[in-house]
Design an enzyme around this catalytic site. Structure first.
Site, PDB file in Angstrom:
ATOM      1  N   ALA A   1       0.869  -1.175   0.000  1.00  0.00           N
ATOM      2  CA  ALA A   1       0.000   0.000   0.000  1.00  0.00           C
ATOM      3  C   ALA A   1       0.906   1.225   0.000  1.00  0.00           C
ATOM      4  O   ALA A   1       2.073   1.151   0.400  1.00  0.00           O
ATOM      5  CB  ALA A   1      -0.894  -0.017   1.234  1.00  0.00           C
TER       6      ALA A   1
ATOM      7  N   GLY B   1       0.612  -4.938   0.982  1.00  0.00           N
ATOM      8  CA  GLY B   1      -0.621  -5.029   0.204  1.00  0.00           C
ATOM      9  C   GLY B   1      -0.424  -5.748  -1.131  1.00  0.00           C
ATOM     10  O   GLY B   1      -1.378  -6.288  -1.689  1.00  0.00           O
TER      11      GLY B   1
ATOM     12  N   GLU C   1      -0.695  -9.303  -0.307  1.00  0.00           N
ATOM     13  CA  GLU C   1      -2.117  -9.550  -0.008  1.00  0.00           C
ATOM     14  C   GLU C   1      -2.965  -9.591  -1.282  1.00  0.00           C
ATOM     15  O   GLU C   1      -3.925 -10.354  -1.370  1.00  0.00           O
ATOM     16  CB  GLU C   1      -2.630  -8.470   0.962  1.00  0.00           C
ATOM     17  CG  GLU C   1      -2.000  -8.616   2.344  1.00  0.00           C
ATOM     18  CD  GLU C   1      -2.246  -7.401   3.234  1.00  0.00           C
ATOM     19  OE1 GLU C   1      -1.825  -6.289   2.848  1.00  0.00           O
ATOM     20  OE2 GLU C   1      -2.853  -7.546   4.297  1.00  0.00           O
TER      21      GLU C   1
ATOM     22  N   GLU D   1       4.794  -5.071   7.305  1.00  0.00           N
ATOM     23  CA  GLU D   1       4.012  -4.020   7.984  1.00  0.00           C
ATOM     24  C   GLU D   1       4.464  -3.708   9.403  1.00  0.00           C
ATOM     25  O   GLU D   1       4.479  -2.552   9.825  1.00  0.00           O
ATOM     26  CB  GLU D   1       2.518  -4.393   8.006  1.00  0.00           C
ATOM     27  CG  GLU D   1       1.813  -4.217   6.667  1.00  0.00           C
ATOM     28  CD  GLU D   1       1.839  -5.460   5.796  1.00  0.00           C
ATOM     29  OE1 GLU D   1       2.656  -6.366   6.067  1.00  0.00           O
ATOM     30  OE2 GLU D   1       1.049  -5.533   4.842  1.00  0.00           O
TER      31      GLU D   1
HETATM   32  N1  CO8 Z   1       4.600   3.167  -0.880  1.00  0.00           N
HETATM   33  C1  CO8 Z   1       5.008   4.352  -1.407  1.00  0.00           C
HETATM   34  N2  CO8 Z   1       6.125   4.478  -2.152  1.00  0.00           N
HETATM   35  C2  CO8 Z   1       6.853   3.361  -2.359  1.00  0.00           C
HETATM   36  C3  CO8 Z   1       6.484   2.112  -1.845  1.00  0.00           C
HETATM   37  C4  CO8 Z   1       5.286   2.038  -1.070  1.00  0.00           C
HETATM   38  N3  CO8 Z   1       4.826   0.871  -0.560  1.00  0.00           N
HETATM   39  N4  CO8 Z   1       7.412   1.195  -2.213  1.00  0.00           N
HETATM   40  C5  CO8 Z   1       8.322   1.865  -2.939  1.00  0.00           C
HETATM   41  N5  CO8 Z   1       7.993   3.157  -3.040  1.00  0.00           N
HETATM   42  C6  CO8 Z   1       8.719   4.235  -3.742  1.00  0.00           C
HETATM   43  C7  CO8 Z   1       9.973   4.648  -2.985  1.00  0.00           C
HETATM   44  O1  CO8 Z   1       9.650   5.568  -1.966  1.00  0.00           O
HETATM   45  C8  CO8 Z   1      10.802   5.230  -4.099  1.00  0.00           C
HETATM   46  O2  CO8 Z   1      10.317   6.535  -4.351  1.00  0.00           O
HETATM   47  P1  CO8 Z   1      11.372   7.732  -4.681  1.00  0.00           P
HETATM   48  O3  CO8 Z   1      12.021   7.314  -5.973  1.00  0.00           O
HETATM   49  O4  CO8 Z   1      10.509   8.932  -4.819  1.00  0.00           O
HETATM   50  O5  CO8 Z   1      12.338   7.776  -3.554  1.00  0.00           O
HETATM   51  C9  CO8 Z   1      10.445   4.376  -5.307  1.00  0.00           C
HETATM   52  O6  CO8 Z   1       9.216   3.720  -4.969  1.00  0.00           O
HETATM   53  C10 CO8 Z   1      11.483   3.319  -5.585  1.00  0.00           C
HETATM   54  O7  CO8 Z   1      11.702   2.591  -4.396  1.00  0.00           O
HETATM   55  P2  CO8 Z   1      13.150   2.390  -3.742  1.00  0.00           P
HETATM   56  O8  CO8 Z   1      14.071   3.498  -4.113  1.00  0.00           O
HETATM   57  O9  CO8 Z   1      12.949   2.122  -2.288  1.00  0.00           O
HETATM   58  O10 CO8 Z   1      13.626   1.057  -4.491  1.00  0.00           O
HETATM   59  P3  CO8 Z   1      14.616  -0.044  -3.925  1.00  0.00           P
HETATM   60  O11 CO8 Z   1      14.941  -0.929  -5.076  1.00  0.00           O
HETATM   61  O12 CO8 Z   1      15.744   0.564  -3.196  1.00  0.00           O
HETATM   62  O13 CO8 Z   1      13.752  -0.870  -2.868  1.00  0.00           O
HETATM   63  C11 CO8 Z   1      11.780  -1.981  -2.058  1.00  0.00           C
HETATM   64  C12 CO8 Z   1      12.617  -1.606  -3.289  1.00  0.00           C
HETATM   65  C13 CO8 Z   1      12.559  -3.000  -1.202  1.00  0.00           C
HETATM   66  C14 CO8 Z   1      10.489  -2.626  -2.564  1.00  0.00           C
HETATM   67  C15 CO8 Z   1      11.489  -0.730  -1.220  1.00  0.00           C
HETATM   68  O14 CO8 Z   1      10.952   0.265  -2.074  1.00  0.00           O
HETATM   69  C16 CO8 Z   1      10.520  -0.927  -0.110  1.00  0.00           C
HETATM   70  O15 CO8 Z   1      10.901  -1.483   0.935  1.00  0.00           O
HETATM   71  N6  CO8 Z   1       9.250  -0.482  -0.284  1.00  0.00           N
HETATM   72  C17 CO8 Z   1       8.257  -0.530   0.753  1.00  0.00           C
HETATM   73  C18 CO8 Z   1       7.760  -1.942   0.925  1.00  0.00           C
HETATM   74  C19 CO8 Z   1       6.759  -1.991   2.045  1.00  0.00           C
HETATM   75  O16 CO8 Z   1       7.060  -1.745   3.196  1.00  0.00           O
HETATM   76  N7  CO8 Z   1       5.523  -2.372   1.703  1.00  0.00           N
HETATM   77  C20 CO8 Z   1       4.464  -2.503   2.651  1.00  0.00           C
HETATM   78  C21 CO8 Z   1       3.721  -1.239   2.793  1.00  0.00           C
HETATM   79  S1  CO8 Z   1       2.523  -1.319   4.070  1.00  0.00           S
HETATM   80  C22 CO8 Z   1       1.240  -2.171   3.377  1.00  0.00           C
HETATM   81  O17 CO8 Z   1       1.266  -2.592   2.261  1.00  0.00           O
HETATM   82  C23 CO8 Z   1       0.063  -2.376   4.266  1.00  0.00           C
HETATM   83  C24 CO8 Z   1      -1.151  -2.928   3.518  1.00  0.00           C
HETATM   84  C25 CO8 Z   1      -2.373  -2.759   4.357  1.00  0.00           C
HETATM   85  C26 CO8 Z   1      -2.741  -1.336   4.525  1.00  0.00           C
HETATM   86  C27 CO8 Z   1      -3.874  -1.167   5.439  1.00  0.00           C
HETATM   87  C28 CO8 Z   1      -4.113   0.323   5.704  1.00  0.00           C
HETATM   88  C29 CO8 Z   1      -4.847   0.604   6.917  1.00  0.00           C
END
Ligand code: CO8
Length: 258
Positions: A64, A109, A112, A132
């Site tokens: 998400a 997400g 999921e 998460e």
């Molecule tokens: N949300 C927003 N932006 C994201 C997300 C995300 N989930 N994942 C990646 N991005 C963005 C980064 O911020 C980055 O943006 P920018 O270029 O502006 O800095 C761009 O995508 C590229 O990402 P990275 O530079 O981080 O790329 P890497 O290759 O270094 O890393 C990863 C890739 C490992 C996938 C890393 O981006 C990461 O860890 N992302 C987050 C993963 C995460 O934690 N996902 C879970 C999110 S929480 C969730 O899904 C909960 C679901 C239920 C919600 C219920 C709500 C109540």
């Protein structure tokens, strides 16, 4: 509705839906989820298999959208969770099989979303995880419910408590995915899986999905009775007659979805 975050390609009864938010590795924001909801509501009646994948080579869906969630209040958190959960439930209960072709990161997400699909296949670059708790939340799009059912309580608890991302081979070992392919083969394999499903009687496939979903949470006797009713309903279809006649006359069945 015009889609900013979805790409669709439908032909020969198979629709491929590509989640596309390249700036955030296809992260699910609320507008994207609303588009997905609309897409599911307007899926052409002739579609018999849906394939879901992510845009680009890096991610299926990286979760998400964290930037959208950062400042949510408790009621807003409930509302965002509910939006995703309802859309994913719509996928799970869609009357056609849904294949997740997981081409890269399937985190939070994103994992999921894959869990809500009927069948998951992955590229060997895919990584699955529920990170998460590292963000101070829990899986909110039904991950605590579905992951447990698919990989068992021990594996689900380890993934969710540690937030550790697992590679495709481990996902295969614990039953999170059915098969792993080279990245360039993934979509071809997804289409070939869809083609194998398309050969079968559409109503029977639909009833089978309905039975598996409905019976999962029922006590044994109720589940068995449910299947019995649905089994009987198959005999009211023309396709049952076509399928069995084709077998007995050693010819190919031509199903008409009736
Ligand atoms: N949300 C927003 N932006 C994201 C997300 C995300 N989930 N994942 C990646 N991005 C963005 C980064 O911020 C980055 O943006 P920018 O270029 O502006 O800095 C761009 O995508 C590229 O990402 P990275 O530079 O981080 O790329 P890497 O290759 O270094 O890393 C990863 C890739 C490992 C996938 C890393 O981006 C990461 O860890 N992302 C987050 C993963 C995460 O934690 N996902 C879970 C999110 S929480 C969730 O899904 C909960 C679901 C239920 C919600 C219920 C709500 C109540």
């Amino acid at each position: 509705m015009e889609y900013n975050f979805l790409k669709t390609n439908c032909s020969d009864a198979v629709c491929t839906l590509t989640i596309s938010a390249p700036k955030s590795l296809n992260a699910l924001n609320s507008n994207l989820l609303k588009e997905l909801d609309d897409f599911l509501d307007h899926l052409d009646a002739g579609t018999r298999v849906l394939i879901i994948t992510g845009d680009g080579e890096k991610a299926f869906v990286a979760g998400a959208d964290i930037s959208e969630m950062q400042n949510l209040t408790e009621p807003e958190g409930v509302a965002f969770g509910k939006l995703g959960a309802q859309v994913f439930r719509k996928i799970e209960t869609l009357p056609i099989p849904v294949i997740a072709a997981v081409n890269g990161f399937a985190l939070g997400g994103g994992c999921e979303l894959a869990l809500a699909c009927d069948i998951r296949i992955a590229s060997n670059r895919a990584k699955f995880g529920q990170p998460e708790v590292g963000l101070g939340i829990i899986p909110g799009f039904s991950g605590t419910y579905r992951l447990t059912k698919i990989v068992g309580m021990g594996n689900a608890k380890e993934m969710i408590y540690t937030g550790r991302a697992i590679k495709a081979d481990e996902a295969l070992r614990i039953g999170l995915v059915n098969a792993v392919y080279e990245p360039e083969q993934l979509m071809e394999e997804a289409r070939s899986l869809a083609a194998r499903i398309l050969k079968n009687a559409p109503i029977a496939v639909r009833y089978a999905k309905q039975c598996i979903n409905e019976e999962y949470d029922l006590p044994a006797d109720e589940a068995i009775a449910y299947e019995n009713t649905m089994f009987g309903k198959c005999f009211a279809t023309k396709d049952q007659k076509a399928g069995m006649t084709a077998f007995l006359t050693k010819s190919e069945a031509h199903f008409t979805n009736e």
